[in-house]
Motif scaffolding. Structure first.
Motif, PDB file in Angstrom:
ATOM      1  N   LEU A   7       0.869  -1.176   0.000  1.00 52.41           N
ATOM      2  CA  LEU A   7       0.000   0.000   0.000  1.00 52.41           C
ATOM      3  C   LEU A   7       0.903   1.222   0.000  1.00 52.41           C
ATOM      4  O   LEU A   7       1.759   1.375   0.872  1.00 52.41           O
ATOM      5  CB  LEU A   7      -0.897   0.016   1.237  1.00 52.41           C
ATOM      6  CG  LEU A   7      -1.658   1.336   1.483  1.00 52.41           C
ATOM      7  CD1 LEU A   7      -2.606   1.661   0.336  1.00 52.41           C
ATOM      8  CD2 LEU A   7      -2.419   1.287   2.804  1.00 52.41           C
ATOM      9  N   MET A   8       0.736   2.047  -1.034  1.00 49.56           N
ATOM     10  CA  MET A   8       1.524   3.277  -1.112  1.00 49.56           C
ATOM     11  C   MET A   8       0.626   4.432  -0.705  1.00 49.56           C
ATOM     12  O   MET A   8      -0.442   4.621  -1.272  1.00 49.56           O
ATOM     13  CB  MET A   8       2.016   3.498  -2.539  1.00 49.56           C
ATOM     14  CG  MET A   8       2.880   2.368  -3.076  1.00 49.56           C
ATOM     15  SD  MET A   8       3.094   2.530  -4.854  1.00 49.56           S
ATOM     16  CE  MET A   8       4.358   1.297  -5.152  1.00 49.56           C
ATOM     17  N   LEU A   9       1.071   5.194   0.306  1.00 50.62           N
ATOM     18  CA  LEU A   9       0.278   6.347   0.745  1.00 50.62           C
ATOM     19  C   LEU A   9       1.083   7.616   0.477  1.00 50.62           C
ATOM     20  O   LEU A   9       2.162   7.805   1.028  1.00 50.62           O
ATOM     21  CB  LEU A   9      -0.032   6.230   2.231  1.00 50.62           C
ATOM     22  CG  LEU A   9      -1.030   5.142   2.615  1.00 50.62           C
ATOM     23  CD1 LEU A   9      -1.071   4.971   4.130  1.00 50.62           C
ATOM     24  CD2 LEU A   9      -2.422   5.467   2.082  1.00 50.62           C
ATOM     25  N   ALA A  10       0.547   8.443  -0.414  1.00 49.00           N
ATOM     26  CA  ALA A  10       1.266   9.660  -0.768  1.00 49.00           C
ATOM     27  C   ALA A  10       0.377  10.863  -0.515  1.00 49.00           C
ATOM     28  O   ALA A  10      -0.844  10.764  -0.580  1.00 49.00           O
ATOM     29  CB  ALA A  10       1.677   9.629  -2.226  1.00 49.00           C
ATOM     30  N   ALA A  11       0.996  11.997  -0.206  1.00 44.59           N
ATOM     31  CA  ALA A  11       0.227  13.237  -0.093  1.00 44.59           C
ATOM     32  C   ALA A  11       1.025  14.363  -0.719  1.00 44.59           C
ATOM     33  O   ALA A  11       2.247  14.445  -0.551  1.00 44.59           O
ATOM     34  CB  ALA A  11      -0.067  13.554   1.372  1.00 44.59           C
ATOM     35  N   GLY A  12       0.330  15.203  -1.476  1.00 40.92           N
ATOM     36  CA  GLY A  12       0.964  16.376  -2.088  1.00 40.92           C
ATOM     37  C   GLY A  12       2.142  16.007  -2.964  1.00 40.92           C
ATOM     38  O   GLY A  12       2.074  15.074  -3.759  1.00 40.92           O
ATOM     39  N   SER A  13       3.253  16.723  -2.753  1.00 38.86           N
ATOM     40  CA  SER A  13       4.421  16.443  -3.588  1.00 38.86           C
ATOM     41  C   SER A  13       5.147  15.180  -3.128  1.00 38.86           C
ATOM     42  O   SER A  13       6.157  14.804  -3.705  1.00 38.86           O
ATOM     43  CB  SER A  13       5.366  17.643  -3.594  1.00 38.86           C
ATOM     44  OG  SER A  13       5.635  18.048  -2.269  1.00 38.86           O
ATOM     45  N   GLY A  14       4.605  14.513  -2.113  1.00 35.85           N
ATOM     46  CA  GLY A  14       5.140  13.220  -1.683  1.00 35.85           C
ATOM     47  C   GLY A  14       4.905  12.120  -2.700  1.00 35.85           C
ATOM     48  O   GLY A  14       5.327  10.978  -2.493  1.00 35.85           O
ATOM     49  N   ILE A  15       4.270  12.443  -3.805  1.00 30.82           N
ATOM     50  CA  ILE A  15       4.025  11.453  -4.846  1.00 30.82           C
ATOM     51  C   ILE A  15       5.304  11.118  -5.625  1.00 30.82           C
ATOM     52  O   ILE A  15       5.410  10.064  -6.253  1.00 30.82           O
ATOM     53  CB  ILE A  15       2.918  11.972  -5.815  1.00 30.82           C
ATOM     54  CG1 ILE A  15       2.458  10.888  -6.808  1.00 30.82           C
ATOM     55  CG2 ILE A  15       3.393  13.193  -6.575  1.00 30.82           C
ATOM     56  CD1 ILE A  15       1.780   9.722  -6.180  1.00 30.82           C
TER      57      ILE A  15
END
Lengths: 418, 408
Positions: free
Chosen positions: B180-188
């Motif tokens: 499971l990859m959890l990204a937010a904002g520029s954390g992509i």
């Protein structure tokens, strides 16, 4: 800007801590002064009775507000620091570019010249390159004037310059000793380099009679003198320290000296093959030119007739304002065109350099105007004059103090400044 | 034909050549005379300080891209991802050893005369670097970020930036595990590099038989609103191309902040998965605790910190706090102490029995200067907070500003 805002609350806090730091410096100076004073008890017995003198005069006046004076100078420093940026980076880079072209051009001309004129031009260019590198680049970079640029090549602690003097040794003797204890006799070993007697506070010895010759020799071999400064030859002679103590220094000195000698007197001459002698001679003359120039500039900075000396006991419990005062009264400027200032590494603004040793030197002309105004306001003599006239007073000072006070003819008396 | 069986790892196969049955060793590959000569010249130049300094100077005067002492990269193109985020396509010109998907690279630009460095995650695949010689970084403007602002405002196509070290441990280590990859904002950005890598037919994952319907790799990407969405189209396309990759876009202004319900909806089998987190601090803290509560083993949670570690703030209170709760790590002696800002770094070092060099102890002579390797510091003389990338501190008039490390 962000940084400034960020730390606004911390500023006052910082200033308080800074005051504590200054106190530490004072106690350090006191401690060492006490120690030396104790050592000097015997020495003072044989010292001639001094009618004098240049040093104390204005300083002893009780109503001088050193604190306000210091604060005004601090304000200049903060103003400049807030403005430092691209202009300063561009300036030093453009000087470095010119210096490098000068060196490459100079060495090429020395090598490939077909007549004495182009050869002489080459020698001149190499000499100018060495002068720029030593004075406007090396000396100033090592003071930390460009550390803020984060350029590893302009880092004060790792910079190595094109002279026999090892940069680490320079940072100790010049940046720390000379700039902290400026013109305090016995503490600032740059004062006269233990070769020249430049004040009656120092006992006269017969060898001082020929100190003008010493001066010429010192000037011609200046880079070697500066390189060996940390050896503390005078202490070795008095057996206060042994050669063994100086072994680490000597090791670094020989390493650097070998590097410089091999470069200028072996590798480049050999590259010229059968024409090696002209390269050898050219490099030698370029070094000589740099030596004479550097020593002239530096002598004009502290050894003019109106530059005061200080005694350790006068500098006890020195506040920051008093420290500033000593820096200003112990230094001397000279005037001239833009390139004279650049070739002197802006040591033509010796006063400003001593007050703000780590501000980019090309800012000194603008800082100078403000410092002069403050000096006027506080009635402190600001020592400046044309290059020629200042140098003349240096030569005169060397001549005056080569004789003991009583032996001086009427025309060779120290000038009294009021 | 070889009659010797050698058991080699896949990477060693190209490097080791095996002798043949008659004992002949393969002839070494002939190096052309010219390149041998150039190599010799290069070694000679590198050995002589004077020559390397001046050849570097003359070469960079001719063209800054020819620098061999620094690590220049050309900006080939720039495109806007959102109103405040841009992607820069960089072509390293020399000295660049490559990277793994998920790593970041230090990028240096000159801002108002100061050389400043920041780490940016590489947002393209290593395969693209190998085939085209380029990679991308994706930069969001930080409100007080000197480097991000400079990259946006002063760097244009054709300009040079300078690269530093490639580092980072945030890698997709076990692609065969459900993730499971959890990204937010520029954390992509690191996920972008990993996903493009997964899309390569040469990628190790290509050998797994992953059915299109499998939920092997699930990416939940949180953005504030549609206009903050970075890589929207590319992610949709990758979701079509990579079997087993599910892309879920979460808009915080509509769906709210990250929650267990949201995760469970897309990953019912959360506890069996490895979880990878990248985004702003508060997001990662929330996501991490949700994962822990959801039963994910601690060693299966991987995270990359993102953005400034110390929040930039105008508040004097916070500044005081940063000074009062400073810590210094002395890198070479391996000691860490906390300070309250009343003692300079020099004094702290001395109280620990270290033997740092010093001179005037008043900020005049710079003799005590020392390299600051991490964190921020406050110069008491100038009242300035020095950023994490500003290298040298005068230890006698400097106190830590938060956690810092010096080379002492």
């Amino acid at each position: 800007m962000a940084q400034l805002n960020n730390s606004a609350g911390a500023m006052q806090y910082g200033r308080d801590l800074y005051a504590a730091g200054r106190q530490a410096l004072q106690s350090l100076i006191n401690e060492q002064a006490d120690e030396t004073a104790r050592n000097d008890v015997q020495a003072s017995a044989v010292q001639p009775d001094l009618e004098s003198d240049i040093s104390v005069s204005e300083k002893s006046s009780q109503d001088f507000d050193y604190e306000a004076f210091g604060k005004e100078l601090d304000a200049i420093r903060e103003e400049v620091l807030a403005d430092i940026g691209q202009r300063d980076a561009d300036y030093i880079r453009s000087i470095i570019r010119r210096q490098k072209y000068c060196e490459v051009g100079g060495r090429s001309l020395i090598h490939f010249s077909l007549n004495p004129i182009t050869w002489a031009v080459g020698v001149g260019m190499l000499s100018v390159s060495k002068i720029l590198e030593n004075m406007e680049i090396g000396h100033n970079v090592m003071h930390g004037q460009y550390d803020w640029m984060n350029d590893p090549k302009l880092n004060s602690q790792s910079y190595e310059w094109d002279t026999v003097c090892d940069a680490d040794s320079w940072r100790r003797t010049h940046n720390y000793e000379h700039h902290t204890y400026t013109n305090i006799l016995g503490k600032d070993r740059d004062y006269g380099y233990d070769v020249l007697r430049l004040t009656d506070d120092e006992p006269w010895r017969p060898r001082h009679l020929i100190q003008f010759v010493d001066y010429l020799v010192l000037s011609s071999l200046f880079q070697w003198g500066v390189g060996l400064h940390e050896l503390e030859f005078e202490k070795l002679k008095k057996k206060e320290i042994s050669l063994q103590d100086k072994k680490p220094f000597l090791k670094n000195f020989f390493k650097k000296a070998r590097k410089q000698t091999v470069k200028d007197y072996v590798v480049f001459p050999l590259l010229a093959g059968p024409l090696a002698p002209k390269v050898l001679l050219g490099n030698g003359l370029a070094n000589l030119g740099r030596n004479l120039w550097a020593s002239t500039i530096i002598f004009c900075g502290h050894f003019t007739e109106d530059a005061e000396t200080f005694r350790e006991e006068d500098c006890q419990n020195e506040t920051k304002g008093q420290w500033y005062y000593r820096q200003i009264r112990g230094s001397s400027n000279f005037t001239g065109g833009r390139w004279l200032h650049i070739l002197s590494g802006h040591l033509s603004y010796q006063t400003e350099h001593h007050v703000f040793p780590d501000l980019p030197a090309h800012r000194y002309p603008e800082i100078s105007e403000k410092v002069q105004k403050i000096c006027e306001k506080y009635e402190i003599r600001y020592n400046t004059g044309s290059f020629g006239s200042q140098f003349k007073t240096v030569l005169r000072r060397i001549a005056v103090y080569s004789l003991p006070p009583k032996a001086r003819p009427r025309w060779l008396q120290p000038t009294v400044y009021v | 034909m070889s009659n010797v069986e050698v058991n080699m790892g896949s990477s060693g196969a190209n490097l080791v050549r095996v002798c043949d049955s008659f004992g002949h060793y393969p002839a070494p590959r002939k190096v052309p005379v010219l390149s041998r000569l150039l190599n010799k010249v290069g070694v000679f130049v590198a050995k002589s300080e004077w020559l390397s300094e001046y050849s570097e100077f003359l070469l960079t005067e001719f063209d800054p891209a020819l620098s061999f002492q620094r690590n220049p990269a050309r900006v080939l193109s720039i495109c806007n991802e959102t109103h405040d985020t841009r992607t820069f396509v960089l072509k390293p010109l020399r000295n660049f050893a490559g990277f793994s998907a998920g790593q970041h690279v230090s990028v240096e630009v000159e801002v108002n005369g100061v050389r400043r460095r920041r780490n940016y995650t590489i947002s393209s695949s290593p395969e693209r670097y190998e085939s085209e010689g380029v990679f991308t970084i994706t930069v969001k403007i930080q409100p007080e970020g000197k480097v991000s602002n400079a990259l946006h405002s002063q760097v244009g196509t054709g300009d040079l930036v300078y690269l530093g070290k490639v580092s980072g441990e945030f890698l997709l280590r076990n692609p065969d595990r459900k993730t499971l990859m959890l990204a937010a904002g520029s954390g992509i950005t690191p996920f972008m590099s990993m996903l493009e890598d997964l899309n390569q037919p040469t990628h190790a994952a290509a050998t797994y038989t992953v059915a299109k319907t499998d939920r092997q790799w699930v990416l939940m990407y949180y953005v504030r609103s549609g206009e903050d969405l970075i890589f929207g189209k590319r992610l949709e396309r990758l979701a079509q191309l990579i079997p087993g990759f599910i892309y879920v876009l979460m808009l915080s202004d509509k769906q709210g902040n990250i929650s267990t319900t949201q995760i469970k909806k897309h990953c019912a089998d959360l506890a069996e998965r490895q979880v990878m987190l990248c985004g702003p601090g508060p997001f990662m803290d929330a996501a991490r605790s949700l994962a822990e509560v959801g039963g994910v083993a601690l060693q299966d949670i991987h995270q990359e910190s993102f953005g400034a570690s110390i929040p930039a703030s105008n508040s004097a209170v916070l500044a005081q706090e940063a000074i009062k709760k400073g810590t210094i790590t002395f890198k070479r002696s391996g000691k860490t102490v906390s300070t309250d800002g009343t003692k300079s770094i020099l004094e702290v070092a001395e109280s620990l029995g270290l033997n740092p060099k010093y001179g005037c102890r008043a900020g005049v002579c710079h003799e005590c200067k020392c390299a600051k390797t991490e964190g921020r510091a406050l110069n008491l003389l100038s009242g300035k907070v020095m950023d994490s990338d500003e290298g040298m501190v005068q230890t006698c008039v400097t106190v830590p500003y938060g956690a810092m490390e010096v080379d002492m």
